[in-house]
Design a protein around this motif. Structure first.
Motif, PDB file in Angstrom:
ATOM      1  N   ARG A 119       0.870  -1.184   0.000  1.00 45.51           N
ATOM      2  CA  ARG A 119       0.000   0.000   0.000  1.00 45.51           C
ATOM      3  C   ARG A 119       0.905   1.233   0.000  1.00 45.51           C
ATOM      4  O   ARG A 119       1.851   1.307   0.777  1.00 45.51           O
ATOM      5  CB  ARG A 119      -0.913   0.006   1.219  1.00 45.51           C
ATOM      6  CG  ARG A 119      -1.872   1.203   1.243  1.00 45.51           C
ATOM      7  CD  ARG A 119      -2.915   1.070   2.331  1.00 45.51           C
ATOM      8  NE  ARG A 119      -2.312   0.857   3.641  1.00 45.51           N
ATOM      9  CZ  ARG A 119      -3.000   0.657   4.753  1.00 45.51           C
ATOM     10  NH1 ARG A 119      -4.328   0.593   4.693  1.00 45.51           N
ATOM     11  NH2 ARG A 119      -2.397   0.480   5.906  1.00 45.51           N
ATOM     12  N   PHE A 120       0.595   2.179  -0.878  1.00 47.51           N
ATOM     13  CA  PHE A 120       1.394   3.398  -1.017  1.00 47.51           C
ATOM     14  C   PHE A 120       0.484   4.600  -0.793  1.00 47.51           C
ATOM     15  O   PHE A 120      -0.537   4.754  -1.461  1.00 47.51           O
ATOM     16  CB  PHE A 120       2.011   3.452  -2.419  1.00 47.51           C
ATOM     17  CG  PHE A 120       2.910   4.626  -2.656  1.00 47.51           C
ATOM     18  CD1 PHE A 120       4.087   4.779  -1.933  1.00 47.51           C
ATOM     19  CD2 PHE A 120       2.582   5.578  -3.604  1.00 47.51           C
ATOM     20  CE1 PHE A 120       4.926   5.862  -2.157  1.00 47.51           C
ATOM     21  CE2 PHE A 120       3.409   6.666  -3.839  1.00 47.51           C
ATOM     22  CZ  PHE A 120       4.589   6.805  -3.109  1.00 47.51           C
ATOM     23  N   ASN A 121       0.853   5.456   0.161  1.00 48.21           N
ATOM     24  CA  ASN A 121       0.007   6.591   0.514  1.00 48.21           C
ATOM     25  C   ASN A 121       0.468   7.908  -0.105  1.00 48.21           C
ATOM     26  O   ASN A 121       0.019   8.983   0.286  1.00 48.21           O
ATOM     27  CB  ASN A 121      -0.087   6.744   2.032  1.00 48.21           C
ATOM     28  CG  ASN A 121       1.260   7.102   2.664  1.00 48.21           C
ATOM     29  OD1 ASN A 121       2.256   7.311   1.972  1.00 48.21           O
ATOM     30  ND2 ASN A 121       1.284   7.157   3.992  1.00 48.21           N
ATOM     31  N   ARG A 124       4.943   6.915   1.397  1.00 43.99           N
ATOM     32  CA  ARG A 124       5.510   5.738   2.050  1.00 43.99           C
ATOM     33  C   ARG A 124       4.910   4.463   1.476  1.00 43.99           C
ATOM     34  O   ARG A 124       3.694   4.351   1.331  1.00 43.99           O
ATOM     35  CB  ARG A 124       5.260   5.803   3.559  1.00 43.99           C
ATOM     36  CG  ARG A 124       5.895   4.640   4.318  1.00 43.99           C
ATOM     37  CD  ARG A 124       5.482   4.637   5.769  1.00 43.99           C
ATOM     38  NE  ARG A 124       5.970   3.450   6.469  1.00 43.99           N
ATOM     39  CZ  ARG A 124       5.470   3.008   7.616  1.00 43.99           C
ATOM     40  NH1 ARG A 124       4.482   3.652   8.200  1.00 43.99           N
ATOM     41  NH2 ARG A 124       5.957   1.932   8.189  1.00 43.99           N
ATOM     42  N   LEU A 125       5.785   3.504   1.184  1.00 42.42           N
ATOM     43  CA  LEU A 125       5.373   2.189   0.702  1.00 42.42           C
ATOM     44  C   LEU A 125       5.412   1.208   1.867  1.00 42.42           C
ATOM     45  O   LEU A 125       6.402   1.142   2.597  1.00 42.42           O
ATOM     46  CB  LEU A 125       6.319   1.714  -0.402  1.00 42.42           C
ATOM     47  CG  LEU A 125       5.958   0.395  -1.095  1.00 42.42           C
ATOM     48  CD1 LEU A 125       4.811   0.612  -2.070  1.00 42.42           C
ATOM     49  CD2 LEU A 125       7.184  -0.158  -1.825  1.00 42.42           C
ATOM     50  N   ARG A 126       4.337   0.432   2.021  1.00 47.03           N
ATOM     51  CA  ARG A 126       4.270  -0.516   3.127  1.00 47.03           C
ATOM     52  C   ARG A 126       3.717  -1.844   2.641  1.00 47.03           C
ATOM     53  O   ARG A 126       2.663  -1.894   2.006  1.00 47.03           O
ATOM     54  CB  ARG A 126       3.369   0.039   4.232  1.00 47.03           C
ATOM     55  CG  ARG A 126       3.272  -0.865   5.451  1.00 47.03           C
ATOM     56  CD  ARG A 126       2.303  -0.306   6.472  1.00 47.03           C
ATOM     57  NE  ARG A 126       2.149  -1.177   7.630  1.00 47.03           N
ATOM     58  CZ  ARG A 126       1.207  -1.043   8.547  1.00 47.03           C
ATOM     59  NH1 ARG A 126       0.344  -0.045   8.471  1.00 47.03           N
ATOM     60  NH2 ARG A 126       1.123  -1.888   9.555  1.00 47.03           N
ATOM     61  N   PHE A 183      -2.479   0.581  -4.397  1.00 45.83           N
ATOM     62  CA  PHE A 183      -2.140  -0.795  -4.022  1.00 45.83           C
ATOM     63  C   PHE A 183      -1.383  -1.454  -5.172  1.00 45.83           C
ATOM     64  O   PHE A 183      -1.789  -1.357  -6.335  1.00 45.83           O
ATOM     65  CB  PHE A 183      -3.400  -1.607  -3.716  1.00 45.83           C
ATOM     66  CG  PHE A 183      -4.133  -1.162  -2.481  1.00 45.83           C
ATOM     67  CD1 PHE A 183      -3.848  -1.712  -1.240  1.00 45.83           C
ATOM     68  CD2 PHE A 183      -5.103  -0.177  -2.563  1.00 45.83           C
ATOM     69  CE1 PHE A 183      -4.527  -1.300  -0.108  1.00 45.83           C
ATOM     70  CE2 PHE A 183      -5.787   0.251  -1.426  1.00 45.83           C
ATOM     71  CZ  PHE A 183      -5.490  -0.315  -0.198  1.00 45.83           C
ATOM     72  N   LEU A 184      -0.281  -2.095  -4.829  1.00 51.09           N
ATOM     73  CA  LEU A 184       0.535  -2.821  -5.800  1.00 51.09           C
ATOM     74  C   LEU A 184       0.574  -4.291  -5.422  1.00 51.09           C
ATOM     75  O   LEU A 184       0.996  -4.642  -4.317  1.00 51.09           O
ATOM     76  CB  LEU A 184       1.957  -2.255  -5.823  1.00 51.09           C
ATOM     77  CG  LEU A 184       3.011  -3.074  -6.592  1.00 51.09           C
ATOM     78  CD1 LEU A 184       2.702  -3.100  -8.091  1.00 51.09           C
ATOM     79  CD2 LEU A 184       4.419  -2.509  -6.350  1.00 51.09           C
ATOM     80  N   LEU A 238      -3.514  -0.525  -8.642  1.00 47.89           N
ATOM     81  CA  LEU A 238      -4.828   0.113  -8.622  1.00 47.89           C
ATOM     82  C   LEU A 238      -4.857   1.218  -7.577  1.00 47.89           C
ATOM     83  O   LEU A 238      -4.166   1.146  -6.567  1.00 47.89           O
ATOM     84  CB  LEU A 238      -5.945  -0.889  -8.385  1.00 47.89           C
ATOM     85  CG  LEU A 238      -5.969  -1.748  -7.129  1.00 47.89           C
ATOM     86  CD1 LEU A 238      -7.391  -2.275  -6.909  1.00 47.89           C
ATOM     87  CD2 LEU A 238      -5.032  -2.948  -7.223  1.00 47.89           C
ATOM     88  N   GLN A 239      -5.666   2.225  -7.881  1.00 53.97           N
ATOM     89  CA  GLN A 239      -5.726   3.408  -7.027  1.00 53.97           C
ATOM     90  C   GLN A 239      -7.159   3.860  -6.871  1.00 53.97           C
ATOM     91  O   GLN A 239      -7.932   3.873  -7.841  1.00 53.97           O
ATOM     92  CB  GLN A 239      -4.891   4.538  -7.633  1.00 53.97           C
ATOM     93  CG  GLN A 239      -4.821   5.803  -6.796  1.00 53.97           C
ATOM     94  CD  GLN A 239      -3.969   6.875  -7.461  1.00 53.97           C
ATOM     95  OE1 GLN A 239      -4.006   7.042  -8.672  1.00 53.97           O
ATOM     96  NE2 GLN A 239      -3.201   7.607  -6.666  1.00 53.97           N
ATOM     97  N   SER A 240      -7.523   4.225  -5.647  1.00 61.82           N
ATOM     98  CA  SER A 240      -8.850   4.774  -5.383  1.00 61.82           C
ATOM     99  C   SER A 240      -8.835   6.257  -5.732  1.00 61.82           C
ATOM    100  O   SER A 240      -8.040   7.025  -5.190  1.00 61.82           O
ATOM    101  CB  SER A 240      -9.204   4.586  -3.905  1.00 61.82           C
ATOM    102  OG  SER A 240     -10.402   5.254  -3.601  1.00 61.82           O
TER     103      SER A 240
END
Length: 274
Positions: A119-121, A124-126, A183-184, A238-240
């Motif tokens: 998840r990328f905000n 930051r990638l987590r 989201f990746l 994909l991205q919201s």
């Protein structure tokens, strides 16, 4: 080299007109064609689930526990099918499988194997899945460093996947996201060649340039291929883009669904207490 990876993205709407997305990625295990057969078999069953069962699960109102149960049944159905194929062929037919579901700023994932969801905000990638591999277990125990794990001779050994045993160890998780959350989903062919920091910087640069999701996805795969990855590489991005709630509605939604922040296995105890 046979392509044992499979990926899929399905976008739809509930009966209330709420948009949802389902992303799936699989990486077949083995190099003799059995891995390709395993991942393709998994996706055949998933397509049927998307076309038939998911529609009933998404009836108004959406029941997240019912979705969890339905996805677990899906993974078990795939596992049983792969075991049957393997028994008939006299060889193991197995695959990893990772599924992500997004609806109303809430995500649900179910996972087995070593594909990943990040998840990328925006800064930051987590990683929000746990690799079910031998080297990852050793990293978590402090016996290996990440750098050592990347070159360890046992780095391809999986602890869990579909098509090996009747008993499954599924990693399930829920949580919240907001507008522009990205989201990746990717196979090990990508993250074994690009570090989390490299991916984080790349996504930051691409989003700042205004590139669309498909172009970014194509570029990140090309970037990994430039490093001559010996594995197949698959990625879904994909991205919201929309906010489903205003700030007050979001606060109420999260307070009402606070259990989504707990491990899935804890939820039955929380529900009893509440």
């Amino acid at each position: 080299m046979m392509n044992e990876d499979r990926s899929m993205l399905r976008i739809g709407t509930t009966k209330r007109g709420e948009p949802y997305a389902v992303a799936v990625i699989a990486d077949g295990v083995g190099g003799s064609g059995d891995g390709e057969k395993a991942s393709e078999t998994a996706f055949e069953i998933i397509r049927g689930w998307l076309d038939r069962e998911l529609k009933s699960v998404l009836r108004d109102p959406v029941d997240w526990d019912r979705l969890d149960y339905s996805v677990q049944r899906l993974f078990h159905a795939i596992n049983e099918k792969l075991l049957m194929i393997g028994n008939r062929a006299g060889s193991q037919v197995s695959t990893t499988l990772t599924l992500l579901f997004l609806l109303n700023e809430t995500f649900f994932l179910c996972h087995t194997g070593d594909c990943r969801i990040y998840r990328f905000n925006g800064s930051r990638l987590r990683q929000i899945t746990k690799d079910q591999s031998w080297v990852s277990s050793q990293v978590r125990l402090g016996r290996l460093t990440q750098k050592q794990a990347q070159v360890h001779p046992k780095r391809h050994i999986l602890l869990h996947c579909l098509g090996v045993s009747k008993e499954l160890n599924l990693y399930r998780r829920t949580g919240f996201y907001t507008k522009n959350s990205l989201f990746l989903l990717c196979s090990d062919g990508l993250y074994n060649r690009l570090s989390d920091l490299e991916v984080e910087r790349f996504l930051t640069e691409q989003l700042q340039s205004g590139a669309d999701m498909q172009l970014i996805c194509d570029k990140i795969v090309d970037k990994a291929l430039d490093k001559r990855s010996p594995d197949n590489i698959s990625a879904v991005l994909l991205q919201s883009l929309d906010s489903h709630f205003n700030p007050l509605q979001r606060a109420w939604h999260r307070a009402k669904n606070i259990d989504k922040l707990f491990p899935v296995e804890w939820r039955k105890w929380y529900n009893k207490l509440s």
